[in-house]
Design a protein around this motif. Structure first.
Motif, PDB file in Angstrom:
ATOM      1  N   ILE A 149       6.906  -9.256 -11.410  1.00 42.35           N
ATOM      2  CA  ILE A 149       6.712  -7.978 -12.095  1.00 42.35           C
ATOM      3  C   ILE A 149       5.965  -7.052 -11.140  1.00 42.35           C
ATOM      4  N   ARG A 150       6.466  -5.823 -10.989  1.00 44.33           N
ATOM      5  CA  ARG A 150       5.855  -4.864 -10.067  1.00 44.33           C
ATOM      6  C   ARG A 150       5.465  -3.587 -10.808  1.00 44.33           C
ATOM      7  N   PHE A 151       4.203  -3.211 -10.664  1.00 45.06           N
ATOM      8  CA  PHE A 151       3.715  -1.935 -11.184  1.00 45.06           C
ATOM      9  C   PHE A 151       3.535  -0.985 -10.007  1.00 45.06           C
ATOM     10  N   SER A 152       4.063   0.240 -10.129  1.00 42.78           N
ATOM     11  CA  SER A 152       3.989   1.186  -9.028  1.00 42.78           C
ATOM     12  C   SER A 152       3.456   2.539  -9.489  1.00 42.78           C
ATOM     13  N   LEU A 153       2.829   3.235  -8.546  1.00 37.88           N
ATOM     14  CA  LEU A 153       2.431   4.627  -8.729  1.00 37.88           C
ATOM     15  C   LEU A 153       2.939   5.408  -7.531  1.00 37.88           C
ATOM     16  N   GLY A 154       3.710   6.456  -7.801  1.00 38.94           N
ATOM     17  CA  GLY A 154       4.282   7.278  -6.755  1.00 38.94           C
ATOM     18  C   GLY A 154       5.795   7.191  -6.769  1.00 38.94           C
ATOM     19  N   PRO A 155       6.441   8.164  -6.133  1.00 40.21           N
ATOM     20  CA  PRO A 155       5.861   9.277  -5.381  1.00 40.21           C
ATOM     21  C   PRO A 155       5.101  10.252  -6.280  1.00 40.21           C
ATOM     22  N   GLN A 214       0.820  -1.203   0.000  1.00 42.51           N
ATOM     23  CA  GLN A 214       0.000   0.000   0.000  1.00 42.51           C
ATOM     24  C   GLN A 214       0.859   1.260   0.000  1.00 42.51           C
ATOM     25  N   ALA A 215       0.349   2.268  -0.674  1.00 41.01           N
ATOM     26  CA  ALA A 215       1.015   3.562  -0.700  1.00 41.01           C
ATOM     27  C   ALA A 215       0.815   4.275   0.632  1.00 41.01           C
ATOM     28  N   VAL A 255       5.300   9.841 -10.687  1.00 36.88           N
ATOM     29  CA  VAL A 255       6.047   8.677 -11.174  1.00 36.88           C
ATOM     30  C   VAL A 255       5.140   7.457 -11.335  1.00 36.88           C
ATOM     31  N   ALA A 256       5.159   6.874 -12.522  1.00 38.77           N
ATOM     32  CA  ALA A 256       4.592   5.550 -12.778  1.00 38.77           C
ATOM     33  C   ALA A 256       5.743   4.677 -13.251  1.00 38.77           C
ATOM     34  N   SER A 257       5.828   3.448 -12.731  1.00 39.32           N
ATOM     35  CA  SER A 257       6.992   2.634 -13.068  1.00 39.32           C
ATOM     36  C   SER A 257       6.657   1.150 -13.083  1.00 39.32           C
ATOM     37  N   PRO A 313       5.529   4.702  -2.830  1.00 41.08           N
ATOM     38  CA  PRO A 313       4.710   4.229  -3.948  1.00 41.08           C
ATOM     39  C   PRO A 313       3.766   3.097  -3.552  1.00 41.08           C
ATOM     40  N   GLY A 314       2.604   3.088  -4.171  1.00 42.21           N
ATOM     41  CA  GLY A 314       1.708   1.942  -4.076  1.00 42.21           C
ATOM     42  C   GLY A 314       2.049   0.972  -5.193  1.00 42.21           C
TER      43      GLY A 314
END
Length: 198
Positions: free
Chosen positions: A162-168, A42-43, A115-117, A84-85
């Motif tokens: 595989i990891r998808f993240s949103l943040g910071p 969790q973010a 940031v999206a990664s 990031p979440g």
């Protein structure tokens, strides 16, 4: 009487072979069963960033259930995310495979200063970057199917996630400059068998 015979030289060329691509993992991400083995981090400071289901926000595609961020109205991700979440795929076995690729459909909206990664994380080793928006805004208006090359440095591992993240994300208030984040569908990881030496 002499009979002359002529000979024709024929150059034999090796037959080229195409190495088949093998699907190592595949998920539609459209049903709860398709999400088996997925987990999330969790973010902070928000507690509900990643969700699964049919989006109700008007800035999302509503043709299918998706794995995504902030799927409910108003459908924009929070400002000032400090950690990031992240959603994490099940462990994917890659032993004996090379030329790894990640393919999926996305509907992504991210501001340039957020940031999206995507990361590939070999088990018990450091994660490596697969893709990030690199300070560039992304504003998909339809489903986009993309393929990313997974760095070859992970190929010595036995498996990866595989990891998808949103943040910071930056502090607000920024209003309309904040986007909806990720919507994901139809994901697969592929590779080719490492050739055996004869």
């Amino acid at each position: 009487t002499r009979t002359s015979t002529s000979t024709t030289q024929v150059t034999l060329r090796p037959t080229s072979t195409v190495t088949p691509t093998i699907i190592l993992y595949s998920s539609s991400l459209q049903t709860s069963a398709a999400l088996a083995g997925w987990s999330q981090i969790q973010a902070l400071p928000t507690a509900t960033l990643w969700m699964w289901g049919l989006p109700s926000a008007s800035n999302r595609p509503r043709d299918r259930a998706v794995l995504g961020t902030m799927l409910k109205a108003p459908g924009v991700y929070p400002e000032n995310i400090t950690r990031p979440g992240t959603v994490i795929s099940p462990s994917i076995t890659i032993t004996g495979f090379t030329s790894l690729r990640l393919t999926f459909s996305r509907y992504l909206g991210i501001a340039a200063d957020d940031v999206a990664s995507i990361m590939a994380c070999p088990i018990r080793r450091a994660c490596v970057n697969v893709w990030n928006n690199s300070g560039v805004a992304v504003a998909d208006t339809k489903w986009v199917t993309v393929t990313h090359t997974i760095p070859a440095s992970v190929e010595t591992a036995t498996s990866l996630e595989i990891r998808f993240s949103l943040g910071p994300t930056r502090p607000g208030p920024r209003g309309a400059t904040v986007g909806p984040g990720w919507s994901l569908s139809q994901l697969r990881v592929t590779g080719q068998r490492v050739p055996t030496r004869t």
